[in-house]
Write a protein that holds these residues in place. Sequence first.
Motif, mmCIF file in Angstrom:
data_model
loop_
_atom_site.group_PDB
_atom_site.id
_atom_site.type_symbol
_atom_site.label_atom_id
_atom_site.label_comp_id
_atom_site.label_asym_id
_atom_site.label_seq_id
_atom_site.Cartn_x
_atom_site.Cartn_y
_atom_site.Cartn_z
ATOM 1 N N GLY A 146 0.789 -1.237 0.000
ATOM 2 C CA GLY A 146 0.000 0.000 0.000
ATOM 3 C C GLY A 146 0.813 1.274 0.000
ATOM 4 O O GLY A 146 0.300 2.340 0.349
ATOM 5 N N CYS A 147 2.087 1.197 -0.413
ATOM 6 C CA CYS A 147 2.927 2.399 -0.472
ATOM 7 C C CYS A 147 2.368 3.401 -1.484
ATOM 8 O O CYS A 147 1.800 3.020 -2.517
ATOM 9 N N LEU A 148 2.597 4.691 -1.205
ATOM 10 C CA LEU A 148 2.222 5.754 -2.145
ATOM 11 C C LEU A 148 2.726 5.441 -3.553
ATOM 12 O O LEU A 148 2.015 5.643 -4.544
ATOM 13 N N GLU A 149 3.952 4.925 -3.621
ATOM 14 C CA GLU A 149 4.579 4.638 -4.910
ATOM 15 C C GLU A 149 3.806 3.605 -5.737
ATOM 16 O O GLU A 149 3.919 3.597 -6.969
ATOM 17 N N THR A 150 3.039 2.734 -5.076
ATOM 18 C CA THR A 150 2.322 1.696 -5.828
ATOM 19 C C THR A 150 1.145 2.257 -6.637
ATOM 20 O O THR A 150 0.602 1.554 -7.483
ATOM 21 N N VAL A 151 0.728 3.488 -6.346
ATOM 22 C CA VAL A 151 -0.386 4.071 -7.121
ATOM 23 C C VAL A 151 -0.051 5.414 -7.754
ATOM 24 O O VAL A 151 -0.695 5.807 -8.731
ATOM 25 N N ALA A 152 0.940 6.151 -7.214
ATOM 26 C CA ALA A 152 1.103 7.541 -7.640
ATOM 27 C C ALA A 152 2.405 7.836 -8.375
ATOM 28 O O ALA A 152 2.633 8.982 -8.774
ATOM 29 N N SER A 153 3.252 6.847 -8.585
ATOM 30 C CA SER A 153 4.453 7.095 -9.386
ATOM 31 C C SER A 153 4.090 7.013 -10.865
ATOM 32 O O SER A 153 3.044 6.468 -11.242
ATOM 33 N N ALA A 154 4.951 7.546 -11.692
ATOM 34 C CA ALA A 154 4.739 7.448 -13.141
ATOM 35 C C ALA A 154 4.669 5.983 -13.558
ATOM 36 O O ALA A 154 3.807 5.583 -14.358
ATOM 37 N N ALA A 155 5.550 5.166 -12.980
ATOM 38 C CA ALA A 155 5.548 3.738 -13.317
ATOM 39 C C ALA A 155 4.229 3.091 -12.918
ATOM 40 O O ALA A 155 3.683 2.245 -13.647
ATOM 41 N N ALA A 156 3.675 3.488 -11.756
ATOM 42 C CA ALA A 156 2.431 2.885 -11.275
ATOM 43 C C ALA A 156 1.260 3.222 -12.192
ATOM 44 O O ALA A 156 0.378 2.388 -12.426
ATOM 45 N N LEU A 157 1.226 4.439 -12.707
ATOM 46 C CA LEU A 157 0.126 4.825 -13.599
ATOM 47 C C LEU A 157 0.060 3.893 -14.803
ATOM 48 O O LEU A 157 -1.010 3.382 -15.169
ATOM 49 N N ALA A 158 1.215 3.654 -15.414
ATOM 50 C CA ALA A 158 1.254 2.788 -16.598
ATOM 51 C C ALA A 158 0.915 1.340 -16.225
ATOM 52 O O ALA A 158 0.090 0.684 -16.874
ATOM 53 N N ALA A 206 -4.413 7.813 -7.945
ATOM 54 C CA ALA A 206 -3.131 8.473 -7.696
ATOM 55 C C ALA A 206 -3.350 9.788 -6.944
ATOM 56 O O ALA A 206 -2.663 10.079 -5.952
ATOM 57 N N LEU A 207 -4.308 10.583 -7.409
ATOM 58 C CA LEU A 207 -4.577 11.875 -6.756
ATOM 59 C C LEU A 207 -4.996 11.678 -5.297
ATOM 60 O O LEU A 207 -4.533 12.399 -4.401
ATOM 61 N N ALA A 208 -5.886 10.709 -5.054
ATOM 62 C CA ALA A 208 -6.377 10.494 -3.688
ATOM 63 C C ALA A 208 -5.227 10.137 -2.751
ATOM 64 O O ALA A 208 -5.134 10.668 -1.627
ATOM 65 N N ALA A 209 -4.333 9.262 -3.203
ATOM 66 C CA ALA A 209 -3.195 8.877 -2.350
ATOM 67 C C ALA A 209 -2.244 10.053 -2.159
ATOM 68 O O ALA A 209 -1.706 10.264 -1.065
ATOM 69 N N LEU A 210 -2.034 10.830 -3.231
ATOM 70 C CA LEU A 210 -1.154 11.999 -3.104
ATOM 71 C C LEU A 210 -1.730 13.021 -2.133
ATOM 72 O O LEU A 210 -1.000 13.623 -1.337
ATOM 73 N N ILE A 211 -3.038 13.230 -2.182
ATOM 74 C CA ILE A 211 -3.673 14.168 -1.245
ATOM 75 C C ILE A 211 -3.493 13.668 0.186
ATOM 76 O O ILE A 211 -3.125 14.435 1.081
#
Lengths: 299, 299
Positions: free
Chosen positions: B169-181, B216-221
């Motif tokens: 559940g790390c931020l990186e798993t949903v909000a990194s550029a790699a995660a988006l793709a 991604a936005l929700a996790a970043l917020i």
Amino acid sequence: MKCGLVAADGALLHRETRPTPRDAGGRAVLDALLETVVELSQKATADGHRVRAIGVVVPGVIDAEHGTVGAENLEWVATPVLAELKAAISDDVPIVLAHDVRAGGYAELRHGALAGTTNSMFLPLGTGIAAAMIVDGSLVSGDGYAGELGHSKFIYGDTAELCACGQWGCLETVASAAALARRYTARTGRTVDGAREVMELLAAGDPDAEKVWQDALAALIDALVLYTTLVAPTRIAIGGGLVGAGETLLQPLREGVHARLTFQREPEIVAAVLGEEAGMLGAAQMAWDSVTADEEETA
Amino acid sequence: MKCGLVAADGALLHRETRPTPRDAGGRAVLDALLETVVELSQKATADGHRVRAIGVVVPGVIDAEHGTVGAENLEWVATPVLAELKAAISDDVPIVLAHDVRAGGYAELRHGALAGTTNSMFLPLGTGIAAAMIVDGSLVSGDGYAGELGHSKFIYGDTAELCACGQWGCLETVASAAALARRYTARTGRTVDGAREVMELLAAGDPDAEKVWQDALAALIDALVLYTTLVAPTRIAIGGGLVGAGETLLQPLREGVHARLTFQREPEIVAAVLGEEAGMLGAAQMAWDSVTADEEETA
């Protein structure tokens, strides 16, 4: 209000506790504070001491530039605490105004459980929860705003409760001493005598106390893991009333944090040692340090 | 590898990009780094300059005391980078070894989007996510471990995904550029050309791109609110590849953070300005600062 007279060598010459007249409003709280400071100064003089500095710590956001304090539970809004203190004290004595939890962390750093650390945290679990953050050798102020780990969200989904701060799912809503009692009563309908009674019920095998306790531990583990990942402390000192539970609290926290960390540096998790007087001792230490700093500047 | 020659006044005299031979293993990566530093030094001399200091930044945990680096994706484990650099450079030139994101934050602090701040954060959203934290006027190192906001948990419950770091559940798993793709492909089965194509699909109204983006936005917020509550920055500069989305990214972040804060100080949320070269410019700035510090000590 915990108050005292502290000598240069840290010796506690006098201590007393006074009520905070919260129900009478913010002005009454401030007047009680001023009266306390004046009377303790008079007592010091009467006892043959010389007051060299005054340390006052408060539970709120301190605007260091203006000497004002915002504290919801004291009904203070940009209250000019420093100016009122200066007016009340006739002598030209330096006054240090600081945050209670940060002062407690300072005391633990100087003479307590965090001595010798450069990256660490003091986390008292009491009526509320806030953190004193020591980062790269310094106590973090963040212009008075930093350290509100108790108002960080660790409860997601349907079970998140509304916090007094207006946010949902704050650590404080499940892991403060107040939350333990409130949540036990909400589950069972039974009124309890604070977190202490919940801990007694837990020890006696009460399943509702167990559920409330496990919720608190889970959120605390989330909070400690997050803090470790972001700020990398080598030691975390848990304080406040809940640490009276001792290893019942500390051991599951250590195990839970250990199980979750992967690449992070694992912190020691220990009990704070200065107890309820940490804030008062930190206030005195900060006040004495301001005297020493002044003398160094003069010399 | 982004590399360059930077003059004392910050002028970029030369820049180049070299491949990182990741697939060839950790030794090959280190050799490529050493070769780069040696060849750039030779080029500087050939161009009539004098190399005064060398700044090297890496994506990993730096043990400042021993000059070693641990970096999973470079296959470095306690790799003696500083000693190898010193051996490769014959001259007695000071070498600064630092973290790439912290160096980027330093550059943004000195000459970029964070100039003039004392409490702020640089958060590049690229292949990975890490934060450079500026606290009470200083860049936080935490002995090399601090700032791993990308590996902090903001996804709870069944939807939490396993991160490369081993946590869930790390931020990186949903909000990194790699995660988006990756997450777009996981939803649709369609391979995309990185986050860029997901953003194009988003602009074209693709509902799967919209879902991935909103996650991604929700996790970043959540992450920005937590950081604001704990560390109290006045400004947050978003960098990395994703900030190419501009207001499509920044405006929802601002609105989302604003809607969530209650008692906290609200930070400005802005785009970083130094782009992909922030790390390289920060490395050079840190190297030059080490020269200045040495000269001040000598004088």
